[in-house]
Write an enzyme that holds these catalytic residues in place. Structure first.
Site, PDB file in Angstrom:
ATOM      1  N   LYS A  22       6.436 -17.447   6.344  1.00 15.15           N
ATOM      2  CA  LYS A  22       7.001 -16.245   6.968  1.00 15.15           C
ATOM      3  C   LYS A  22       6.077 -15.048   6.756  1.00 15.15           C
ATOM      4  CE  LYS A  22      10.160 -13.787   4.571  1.00 15.15           C
ATOM      5  NZ  LYS A  22       9.991 -12.342   4.378  1.00 15.15           N
ATOM      6  N   ASN A  23       5.687 -14.816   5.494  1.00 18.65           N
ATOM      7  CA  ASN A  23       4.949 -13.586   5.205  1.00 18.65           C
ATOM      8  C   ASN A  23       3.514 -13.619   5.739  1.00 18.65           C
ATOM      9  OD1 ASN A  23       7.198 -12.447   4.141  1.00 18.65           O
ATOM     10  ND2 ASN A  23       6.642 -12.818   2.001  1.00 18.65           N
ATOM     11  N   ARG A  94      10.802  -4.314   6.950  1.00 16.64           N
ATOM     12  CA  ARG A  94       9.734  -3.447   6.458  1.00 16.64           C
ATOM     13  C   ARG A  94       8.347  -3.874   6.932  1.00 16.64           C
ATOM     14  NH1 ARG A  94      10.237  -0.182   2.517  1.00 16.64           N
ATOM     15  NH2 ARG A  94       8.094  -0.690   2.032  1.00 16.64           N
ATOM     16  N   CYS A 118      14.884  -0.462   0.376  1.00 17.02           N
ATOM     17  CA  CYS A 118      15.611  -1.685   0.698  1.00 17.02           C
ATOM     18  C   CYS A 118      16.298  -2.204  -0.555  1.00 17.02           C
ATOM     19  CB  CYS A 118      14.685  -2.729   1.296  1.00 17.02           C
ATOM     20  SG  CYS A 118      13.605  -3.467   0.099  1.00 17.02           S
ATOM     21  N   ARG A 123      10.182   0.850  -2.500  1.00 10.23           N
ATOM     22  CA  ARG A 123       9.128   0.305  -1.644  1.00 10.23           C
ATOM     23  C   ARG A 123       8.477   1.334  -0.701  1.00 10.23           C
ATOM     24  NH1 ARG A 123      10.839  -5.452   0.615  1.00 10.23           N
ATOM     25  NH2 ARG A 123       8.612  -5.726   0.759  1.00 10.23           N
ATOM     26  N   PRO A 124       7.739   2.286  -1.268  1.00  5.72           N
ATOM     27  CA  PRO A 124       7.028   3.259  -0.424  1.00  5.72           C
ATOM     28  C   PRO A 124       5.877   2.608   0.344  1.00  5.72           C
ATOM     29  CG  PRO A 124       6.406   3.528  -2.731  1.00  5.72           C
ATOM     30  CD  PRO A 124       7.481   2.478  -2.690  1.00  5.72           C
ATOM     31  N   VAL A 125       5.316   3.333   1.316  1.00  3.33           N
ATOM     32  CA  VAL A 125       4.154   2.820   2.058  1.00  3.33           C
ATOM     33  C   VAL A 125       2.955   3.760   1.898  1.00  3.33           C
ATOM     34  CG1 VAL A 125       5.422   1.437   3.747  1.00  3.33           C
ATOM     35  CG2 VAL A 125       4.979   3.861   4.229  1.00  3.33           C
ATOM     36  N   ASP A 126       2.962   4.570   0.832  1.00  5.52           N
ATOM     37  CA  ASP A 126       1.899   5.551   0.613  1.00  5.52           C
ATOM     38  C   ASP A 126       0.504   4.901   0.560  1.00  5.52           C
ATOM     39  OD1 ASP A 126       3.024   4.422  -1.770  1.00  5.52           O
ATOM     40  OD2 ASP A 126       1.810   5.803  -2.966  1.00  5.52           O
ATOM     41  N   LEU A 127       0.422   3.704   0.007  1.00  2.78           N
ATOM     42  CA  LEU A 127      -0.906   3.067  -0.123  1.00  2.78           C
ATOM     43  C   LEU A 127      -1.456   2.657   1.233  1.00  2.78           C
ATOM     44  CD1 LEU A 127      -0.160   0.837  -3.257  1.00  2.78           C
ATOM     45  CD2 LEU A 127      -1.255   3.087  -3.199  1.00  2.78           C
ATOM     46  N   ASP A 308       8.733 -13.432  -5.544  1.00  2.00           N
ATOM     47  CA  ASP A 308       9.607 -14.062  -4.546  1.00  2.00           C
ATOM     48  C   ASP A 308      10.191 -15.393  -5.023  1.00  2.00           C
ATOM     49  OD1 ASP A 308       9.098 -11.930  -2.922  1.00  2.00           O
ATOM     50  OD2 ASP A 308       7.698 -12.964  -1.593  1.00  2.00           O
ATOM     51  N   ILE A 330       7.132  -6.349 -10.361  1.00  4.41           N
ATOM     52  CA  ILE A 330       6.707  -5.904  -9.022  1.00  4.41           C
ATOM     53  C   ILE A 330       7.730  -4.948  -8.391  1.00  4.41           C
ATOM     54  CG2 ILE A 330       5.935  -6.641  -6.707  1.00  4.41           C
ATOM     55  CD1 ILE A 330       4.118  -7.769  -8.874  1.00  4.41           C
ATOM     56  N   ARG A 400      16.748 -15.035   7.461  1.00  6.38           N
ATOM     57  CA  ARG A 400      15.507 -14.264   7.664  1.00  6.38           C
ATOM     58  C   ARG A 400      14.297 -15.048   7.169  1.00  6.38           C
ATOM     59  NH1 ARG A 400      15.688  -8.186   5.680  1.00  6.38           N
ATOM     60  NH2 ARG A 400      13.593  -8.452   6.510  1.00  6.38           N
TER      61      ARG A 400
HETATM   62  C1  EPZ Z   1       5.083  -8.454   0.373  1.00  2.79           C
HETATM   63  O1  EPZ Z   1       5.769  -7.215   0.446  1.00  2.79           O
HETATM   64  C2  EPZ Z   1       6.054  -9.521   0.804  1.00  2.79           C
HETATM   65  N1  EPZ Z   1       6.498  -9.223   2.167  1.00  2.79           N
HETATM   66  C3  EPZ Z   1       7.240  -9.552  -0.150  1.00  2.79           C
HETATM   67  O2  EPZ Z   1       8.064 -10.628   0.238  1.00  2.79           O
HETATM   68  C4  EPZ Z   1       6.738  -9.796  -1.567  1.00  2.79           C
HETATM   69  O3  EPZ Z   1       7.807  -9.717  -2.467  1.00  2.79           O
HETATM   70  C5  EPZ Z   1       5.681  -8.745  -1.939  1.00  2.79           C
HETATM   71  O4  EPZ Z   1       4.624  -8.734  -0.935  1.00  2.79           O
HETATM   72  C6  EPZ Z   1       5.040  -8.982  -3.304  1.00  2.79           C
HETATM   73  O5  EPZ Z   1       4.469 -10.253  -3.339  1.00  2.79           O
HETATM   74  C7  EPZ Z   1       5.724  -9.549   3.199  1.00  2.79           C
HETATM   75  O6  EPZ Z   1       4.625 -10.067   3.065  1.00  2.79           O
HETATM   76  C8  EPZ Z   1       6.254  -9.283   4.557  1.00  2.79           C
HETATM   77  P1  EPZ Z   1       3.605  -4.962  -1.965  1.00  2.79           P
HETATM   78  P2  EPZ Z   1       4.956  -5.853   0.380  1.00  2.79           P
HETATM   79  O7  EPZ Z   1       3.079  -3.874  -1.098  1.00  2.79           O
HETATM   80  O8  EPZ Z   1       3.659  -6.005   1.031  1.00  2.79           O
HETATM   81  C9  EPZ Z   1       4.478  -0.947  -4.428  1.00  2.79           C
HETATM   82  C10 EPZ Z   1      10.131 -11.765   0.543  1.00  2.79           C
HETATM   83  O9  EPZ Z   1      11.154 -12.061  -0.121  1.00  2.79           O
HETATM   84  N2  EPZ Z   1       3.887  -0.226  -3.291  1.00  2.79           N
HETATM   85  O10 EPZ Z   1       2.661  -5.970  -2.493  1.00  2.79           O
HETATM   86  O11 EPZ Z   1       5.869  -4.777   0.875  1.00  2.79           O
HETATM   87  C11 EPZ Z   1       5.795  -1.625  -4.039  1.00  2.79           C
HETATM   88  O12 EPZ Z   1       6.874  -0.728  -4.061  1.00  2.79           O
HETATM   89  C12 EPZ Z   1       9.475 -10.439   0.360  1.00  2.79           C
HETATM   90  O13 EPZ Z   1       9.646 -12.513   1.391  1.00  2.79           O
HETATM   91  C13 EPZ Z   1       3.697   1.133  -3.384  1.00  2.79           C
HETATM   92  O14 EPZ Z   1       4.014   1.780  -4.381  1.00  2.79           O
HETATM   93  O15 EPZ Z   1       4.797  -5.707  -1.189  1.00  2.79           O
HETATM   94  C14 EPZ Z   1       5.875  -2.735  -5.052  1.00  2.79           C
HETATM   95  O16 EPZ Z   1       6.391  -2.231  -6.246  1.00  2.79           O
HETATM   96  C15 EPZ Z   1      10.240  -9.353  -0.184  1.00  2.79           C
HETATM   97  N3  EPZ Z   1       3.152   1.793  -2.298  1.00  2.79           N
HETATM   98  C16 EPZ Z   1       4.405  -3.124  -5.249  1.00  2.79           C
HETATM   99  O17 EPZ Z   1       3.632  -2.011  -4.785  1.00  2.79           O
HETATM  100  C17 EPZ Z   1       2.786   1.132  -1.158  1.00  2.79           C
HETATM  101  O18 EPZ Z   1       2.290   1.771  -0.218  1.00  2.79           O
HETATM  102  C18 EPZ Z   1       3.951  -4.362  -4.494  1.00  2.79           C
HETATM  103  O19 EPZ Z   1       4.409  -4.311  -3.155  1.00  2.79           O
HETATM  104  C19 EPZ Z   1       2.962  -0.259  -1.098  1.00  2.79           C
HETATM  105  C20 EPZ Z   1       3.513  -0.921  -2.184  1.00  2.79           C
END
Ligand code: EPZ
Length: 423
Positions: A22-23, A94, A118, A123-127, A308, A330, A400
């Site tokens: 999926k991811n 997201r 969520c 889960r911000p998107v600042d990065l 996950d 995480i 999902r």
């Molecule tokens: C991906 O989410 C996966 N989703 C998630 O799968 C998975 O849990 C996660 O990676 C970690 O492995 C998809 O691939 C669609 P991150 P993602 O950015 O990319 C923080 C599932 O069950 N962060 O690696 O959103 C964030 O809050 C799901 O299938 C920031 O602070 O995860 C988290 O604490 C749920 N700022 C950490 O980084 C940002 O801009 C890692 O998140 C981005 C992230």
């Protein structure tokens, strides 16, 4: 809303085919936005999240056709006519934020709704945004939308992520393929889904080195072409079904499974007393007599133990002999399954990001409910080992990320059925 009813007891035996990830698929699909030639994805999973991404891409003017019962996705972005990803779609999923980098890279503009928090954390998107800004994008936040512009195109840059982020790495990687010059992504995510994306982009003509390591170097090109790419095996679906015989007992072969996708997880299963063996067709998981042993788990970015699989692993450890400590590093709010497992007789103490599980001899069936998909499936796994009937409500979350869970588990001897209900 549908419910899943599981009746516990009885060892499992047989084979379960593992679907495409999926991811991975959710980041491969937006890659179509980088080219006006067709992109074909094979081995796609049939999930509601994939349908949501289909709707999003179609709303932008891309064509997405599901062939072969949904196993093949034929995508084309030659007729892209809208650059706004609407809140109504983005709020549902997201991963919608992954259209931002590619759209901006190809057309120099994109407007994408911010996804918001969520069930598992803020889960911000600042990065994602900082990486695109480093590549020369002008970003402005208005009415809950990111308005992004890159007049004259994106430019290569060095992006050093302060935190490992899968999504931010994917967005930056896609954007960098069409940026002018060289981009270096430092502290990049190393997940197999990132490697799969890099392989697909390379098939489309991108110049990428270092995927699977924490430094990825991308040499921008003027345009990308079409390609056909098979989606990598879903390591989380794989790990989830590896836990089925571990919890219920028995022997199940997970078809298409590869050890390198789940090495850290398989090590923990081994320590708990569950045997995992690579076969020609996949991974064979066996648990014979007796309870599993307690193990400690700490979630980490790949190649560490995946967040996950934390909920599902907790379900197993609820029946272990002894005390297990699970540390979630995480996401800040990813123990929502604990109170539900406790309704089934589990003994769990949650303090901040740490859960201490004292194994019990037997869980007991109960009506339960979950707020995210991994939590939902952990309750189904727990139900396999519980006395009596477990009814998992709100199956919407499950659909999902898991295709036909009742069929896959039913085929190896689990007593499980879906009760359809129309609200
Ligand atoms: C991906 O989410 C996966 N989703 C998630 O799968 C998975 O849990 C996660 O990676 C970690 O492995 C998809 O691939 C669609 P991150 P993602 O950015 O990319 C923080 C599932 O069950 N962060 O690696 O959103 C964030 O809050 C799901 O299938 C920031 O602070 O995860 C988290 O604490 C749920 N700022 C950490 O980084 C940002 O801009 C890692 O998140 C981005 C992230």
């Amino acid at each position: 809303m549908d419910r899943i009813v599981v009746t516990g007891g009885g060892a499992l035996s047989g084979q379960i085919p593992i679907a495409g990830a999926k991811n991975a698929c959710l980041t491969l699909m937006p890659a179509t936005l980088l080219s006006d030639e067709p992109l074909t994805l094979t081995n796609a999973p049939r999930l509601s999240d994939i349908r949501t991404m289909t709707t999003l891409l179609q709303s932008l003017g891309a064509e997405v056709t599901a062939l072969n019962g949904g196993r093949v996705l034929a995508l084309s972005s030659h007729g892209l006519n809208n650059h706004t990803a609407d809140y109504d779609i983005v709020r549902k999923m997201r991963a919608s934020i992954l259209v931002l980098g590619p759209m901006l890279a190809r057309d120099g503009r994109a407007i994408v709704s911010l996804p918001g928090g969520c069930a598992i954390g803020a889960r911000p998107v600042d990065l994602h945004l900082k990486a695109l800004e480093a590549m020369g994008a002008d970003l402005e936040l208005r009415d809950g939308y990111v308005h992004a512009e890159a007049k004259g195109g994106l430019k290569g840059a060095v992006v050093d992520f302060p935190v490992v982020s899968v999504g931010a790495t994917e967005n930056a990687l896609m954007a960098a393929t069409l940026a002018k010059g060289t981009t270096v992504l430092k502290n990049a995510a190393r997940e197999p889904e990132i490697v799969d994306l890099a392989h697909c982009l390379r098939r489309m003509g991108a110049q990428i080195e270092g995927e699977g390591t924490s430094t990825i170097t991308i040499q921008g090109v003027d345009r990308l072409n079409g390609a056909t790419h098979p989606v990598v095996t879903d390591r989380i679906e794989l790990g989830t079904y590896m836990l089925a015989p571990a919890i219920a007992g028995g022997e199940v072969e997970l078809l298409g499974g590869r050890m390198e996708l789940v090495a850290a997880f398989a090590e923990k299963l081994d320590a708990a007393g569950v045997s995992v063996e690579q076969t020609a067709a996949g991974l064979k998981v066996t648990r014979k007599n007796g309870r599993v042993s307690a193990v400690d788990v700490r979630t980490e970015p790949f190649p560490g133990f995946p967040t996950d699989l934390q909920a599902q692993m907790m379900a197993l450890l609820c029946t272990a002999t002894g005390l297990s400590v699970l540390e979630e590093t995480i996401f800040e709010n990813r123990f929502m399954h604990a109170p539900e497992l406790m309704r089934m007789g589990a003994k769990i103490d949650v303090h901040g990001g740490t859960a201490t599980v004292t194994g019990v001899e037997r869980l007991k069936g109960a009506p339960v409910m979950a707020t995210d998909l991994r939590a939902s499936v952990s309750l189904i796994l727990a139900g396999l080992a519980a006395e009596g009937e477990t009814v998992v409500n709100r199956v919407y979350h499950l659909d999902r990320g898991y295709e036909r869970v009742e069929e896959k588990l039913g085929n190896v001897g689990a007593k499980i059925e879906r009760v359809r209900e129309h609200d």
